[in-house]
Design an enzyme around this catalytic site. Structure first.
Site, PDB file in Angstrom:
ATOM      1  N   ARG A 119      -0.887  -4.727 -11.637  1.00 39.01           N
ATOM      2  CA  ARG A 119      -2.076  -4.071 -11.077  1.00 39.01           C
ATOM      3  C   ARG A 119      -3.224  -4.022 -12.095  1.00 39.01           C
ATOM      4  O   ARG A 119      -3.996  -3.055 -12.125  1.00 39.01           O
ATOM      5  CB  ARG A 119      -1.736  -2.654 -10.580  1.00 39.01           C
TER       6      ARG A 119
ATOM      7  N   ARG B 245      -8.747  -1.438  -9.382  1.00 42.29           N
ATOM      8  CA  ARG B 245      -8.494  -0.013  -9.597  1.00 42.29           C
ATOM      9  C   ARG B 245      -9.149   0.575 -10.830  1.00 42.29           C
ATOM     10  O   ARG B 245     -10.033   1.392 -10.723  1.00 42.29           O
ATOM     11  CB  ARG B 245      -6.987   0.278  -9.607  1.00 42.29           C
TER      12      ARG B 245
ATOM     13  N   ARG C 124     -15.935  -2.757  -4.958  1.00 37.98           N
ATOM     14  CA  ARG C 124     -15.283  -1.943  -3.930  1.00 37.98           C
ATOM     15  C   ARG C 124     -16.231  -0.942  -3.300  1.00 37.98           C
ATOM     16  O   ARG C 124     -16.018  -0.513  -2.171  1.00 37.98           O
ATOM     17  CB  ARG C 124     -14.071  -1.218  -4.519  1.00 37.98           C
TER      18      ARG C 124
ATOM     19  N   ASP D  36      -2.729  -8.604  -1.712  1.00 39.24           N
ATOM     20  CA  ASP D  36      -1.880  -7.419  -1.570  1.00 39.24           C
ATOM     21  C   ASP D  36      -0.588  -7.839  -0.894  1.00 39.24           C
ATOM     22  O   ASP D  36      -0.559  -8.842  -0.173  1.00 39.24           O
ATOM     23  CB  ASP D  36      -2.566  -6.326  -0.740  1.00 39.24           C
TER      24      ASP D  36
ATOM     25  N   TYR E 184       7.524  -0.660   4.525  1.00 36.41           N
ATOM     26  CA  TYR E 184       6.216  -0.354   5.126  1.00 36.41           C
ATOM     27  C   TYR E 184       6.227  -0.618   6.634  1.00 36.41           C
ATOM     28  O   TYR E 184       5.647   0.132   7.414  1.00 36.41           O
ATOM     29  CB  TYR E 184       5.098  -1.165   4.464  1.00 36.41           C
TER      30      TYR E 184
HETATM   31  O1  1CP Z   1      -3.739  -6.269  -9.992  1.00 33.35           O
HETATM   32  C1  1CP Z   1      -4.031  -5.828  -8.871  1.00 33.35           C
HETATM   33  O2  1CP Z   1      -4.126  -4.624  -8.562  1.00 33.35           O
HETATM   34  C2  1CP Z   1      -4.435  -6.823  -7.844  1.00 33.35           C
HETATM   35  C3  1CP Z   1      -3.529  -7.302  -6.869  1.00 33.35           C
HETATM   36  C4  1CP Z   1      -2.611  -6.334  -6.120  1.00 33.35           C
HETATM   37  C5  1CP Z   1      -1.228  -6.333  -6.241  1.00 33.35           C
HETATM   38  C6  1CP Z   1      -0.379  -7.125  -7.222  1.00 33.35           C
HETATM   39  C7  1CP Z   1      -2.968  -5.389  -5.112  1.00 33.35           C
HETATM   40  C8  1CP Z   1      -4.335  -5.044  -4.648  1.00 33.35           C
HETATM   41  N1  1CP Z   1      -1.810  -4.902  -4.564  1.00 33.35           N
HETATM   42  C9  1CP Z   1      -0.733  -5.445  -5.260  1.00 33.35           C
HETATM   43  C10 1CP Z   1       0.689  -5.245  -5.014  1.00 33.35           C
HETATM   44  C11 1CP Z   1       1.138  -4.110  -4.185  1.00 33.35           C
HETATM   45  N2  1CP Z   1       0.527  -3.524  -3.117  1.00 33.35           N
HETATM   46  C12 1CP Z   1       2.407  -3.502  -4.356  1.00 33.35           C
HETATM   47  C13 1CP Z   1       3.456  -3.934  -5.359  1.00 33.35           C
HETATM   48  C14 1CP Z   1       3.167  -3.417  -6.726  1.00 33.35           C
HETATM   49  C15 1CP Z   1       3.301  -1.908  -6.891  1.00 33.35           C
HETATM   50  O3  1CP Z   1       4.390  -1.386  -6.642  1.00 33.35           O
HETATM   51  O4  1CP Z   1       2.309  -1.323  -7.305  1.00 33.35           O
HETATM   52  C16 1CP Z   1       2.524  -2.495  -3.396  1.00 33.35           C
HETATM   53  C17 1CP Z   1       3.690  -1.551  -3.183  1.00 33.35           C
HETATM   54  C18 1CP Z   1       1.333  -2.518  -2.601  1.00 33.35           C
HETATM   55  C19 1CP Z   1       1.007  -1.685  -1.432  1.00 33.35           C
HETATM   56  C20 1CP Z   1      -0.270  -0.978  -1.611  1.00 33.35           C
HETATM   57  N3  1CP Z   1      -1.505  -1.530  -1.413  1.00 33.35           N
HETATM   58  C21 1CP Z   1      -0.456   0.327  -2.125  1.00 33.35           C
HETATM   59  C22 1CP Z   1       0.652   1.279  -2.544  1.00 33.35           C
HETATM   60  C23 1CP Z   1       0.939   2.307  -1.502  1.00 33.35           C
HETATM   61  C24 1CP Z   1       2.177   3.134  -1.886  1.00 33.35           C
HETATM   62  O5  1CP Z   1       3.144   3.115  -1.113  1.00 33.35           O
HETATM   63  O6  1CP Z   1       2.171   3.777  -2.957  1.00 33.35           O
HETATM   64  C25 1CP Z   1      -1.845   0.550  -2.181  1.00 33.35           C
HETATM   65  C26 1CP Z   1      -2.553   1.798  -2.626  1.00 33.35           C
HETATM   66  C27 1CP Z   1      -2.487  -0.633  -1.737  1.00 33.35           C
HETATM   67  C28 1CP Z   1      -3.949  -0.922  -1.711  1.00 33.35           C
HETATM   68  C29 1CP Z   1      -4.376  -1.826  -2.820  1.00 33.35           C
HETATM   69  N4  1CP Z   1      -3.904  -3.096  -3.031  1.00 33.35           N
HETATM   70  C30 1CP Z   1      -4.542  -3.668  -4.121  1.00 33.35           C
HETATM   71  C31 1CP Z   1      -5.476  -2.697  -4.604  1.00 33.35           C
HETATM   72  C32 1CP Z   1      -6.408  -2.922  -5.743  1.00 33.35           C
HETATM   73  C33 1CP Z   1      -5.361  -1.571  -3.778  1.00 33.35           C
HETATM   74  C34 1CP Z   1      -6.144  -0.275  -3.901  1.00 33.35           C
HETATM   75  C35 1CP Z   1      -7.376  -0.375  -3.124  1.00 33.35           C
HETATM   76  C36 1CP Z   1      -8.454   0.437  -3.773  1.00 33.35           C
HETATM   77  O7  1CP Z   1      -8.260   1.650  -3.874  1.00 33.35           O
HETATM   78  O8  1CP Z   1      -9.442  -0.134  -4.178  1.00 33.35           O
END
Ligand code: 1CP
Length: 335
Positions: A23, A27, A36, A72, A146
């Site tokens: 990640r 963020r 964003r 994602d 999910y």
């Molecule tokens: O490096 C990066 O952040 C960019 C790529 C990326 C990756 C590798 C995103 C973008 N998501 C992910 C993987 C991801 N997404 C996982 C596996 C890794 C982990 O466990 O952290 C999971 C479980 C998700 C699902 C997801 N998408 C969540 C988690 C929800 C939970 O159950 O806790 C969230 C908050 C998202 C939204 C998301 N995806 C990515 C970002 C940057 C965001 C946040 C959006 C924002 O707030 O701007």
């Protein structure tokens, strides 16, 4: 071209320890936050030029040795016909979850056209990057969680109930997801991804017996199918200390572990595979002296520049200061 990350994945000795952070793109970074403020997450992901920009930001700002595709895990279910909303502050939400056995058939075969934009993002990244590009997918259990819960969970009761109440439907769901994951990762590799990571973020809630029965055969199938691509395959999960022997017993190059297991114990249980991890993400918020001594402890346990990739034990927290992260990258590189 800096390819120490790929060398470390393959278990080769490297001149310095490669570093990247799960990640890392998004963020916590200023460029991402600016984008964003104007666009939704899905809009960013679907805009190759912007998505590539987000993937590149940590390379310049943090000095890491690998880039991760800005995408994602929920893009795969979307490409399999599931409607997913990405809700700020919550994450993925599915209004029509697969909460009954009959609903498994709602999952359509993987349709590459629905995520065609990722190919363009990957092509742009490969033309610009001087470090390897990591593609990724959610693993079948984490995706199923999910799909069944409909949103984020920290108990996964519905998922585990589905699994034991409807073992045949569970198998169908896991198989359908696995076939989709293989095609999805093959697509990313064909477009130019140089390594792939399977994120099984939530699988650590299972017992070793459940893991072996309900998950392992599917994950094994995915890694076996990807072997012929020749790119390093990384398998990551959290809370895996209890299932690590089985978790690590798949045909892949790298095992990612979280901080709840020591690197020396993980190394012992993982055997000859490379290891990735495992700094507690919260440590990036600690005073530098505490952070430094934790990292020193990790590097002492590894005590090798062979088959080790420095990373966090889970995703980077939004609160981190990128100046601290950059200092940490430089510190690990100096060792
Ligand atoms: O490096 C990066 O952040 C960019 C790529 C990326 C990756 C590798 C995103 C973008 N998501 C992910 C993987 C991801 N997404 C996982 C596996 C890794 C982990 O466990 O952290 C999971 C479980 C998700 C699902 C997801 N998408 C969540 C988690 C929800 C939970 O159950 O806790 C969230 C908050 C998202 C939204 C998301 N995806 C990515 C970002 C940057 C965001 C946040 C959006 C924002 O707030 O701007």
């Amino acid at each position: 071209m800096n390819d120490i990350f790929l060398s470390a994945c393959r278990g080769e000795r490297v001149s310095r320890i490669p570093v990247w952070f799960m990640r890392q793109a998004g963020r916590s970074l200023p460029g991402y936050r600016k984008l964003r403020a104007k666009h939704s997450l899905l809009k960013l992901v679907q805009s190759p030029e912007l998505a590539a920009q987000v993937s590149m930001e940590p390379i310049e700002l943090l000095g890491v040795d690998a880039a991760i595709l800005f995408a994602d895990i929920m893009l795969l279910p979307i490409a399999m016909g599931i409607e997913v909303r990405m809700v700020d502050g919550i994450g993925p939400v599915i209004d029509a979850p697969i909460d009954r056995a009959e609903k498994v058939s709602q999952l359509e075969p993987f349709d590459a056209e629905r995520v065609e934009y990722l190919n363009e993002t990957i092509r742009i990244l490969r033309s610009k990057l001087s470090v390897p590009l990591i593609g990724f997918s959610g693993a079948p259990f984490t995706l199923a969680s999910y799909l069944i819960e409909g949103k984020s969970s920290r108990s996964w009761i519905k998922t585990r109930r589905f699994m034991t109440e409807h073992p045949e439907s569970w198998k169908k769901l896991m198989s359908a997801l696995s076939v989709g994951i293989i095609k999805y990762l093959e697509m990313q590799i064909s477009a130019g991804a140089q390594a792939v990571q399977l994120f099984d973020s939530w699988v650590g809630c299972l017992s070793p017996e459940e893991y072996r029965t309900y998950v392992l055969p599917h994950v094994q199938r995915i890694f076996t199918a990807l072997k012929k691509t020749g790119v390093p395959r990384l398998h990551f999960g959290t809370h895996t200390a209890g299932i690590l022997d089985d978790f690590a017993n798949v045909d892949c190059e790298v095992i990612g572990v979280d901080w709840r297991v020591s690197l020396s114990e993980a190394k012992r249980r993982i055997g000859r595979k490379s290891i990735q991890g495992n700094l507690d993400p919260a440590m990036l918020l600690a005073p530098w002296t505490t952070l430094k001594s934790t990292v020193d402890g990790m590097l002492d346990e590894v005590n090798s520049k062979k088959g080790y990739i420095f990373n966090l034990g889970h995703g980077m927290l939004p609160e981190v200061d990128h100046a601290v992260v950059r200092r940490l990258v430089e510190y690990v590189h100096s060792k």
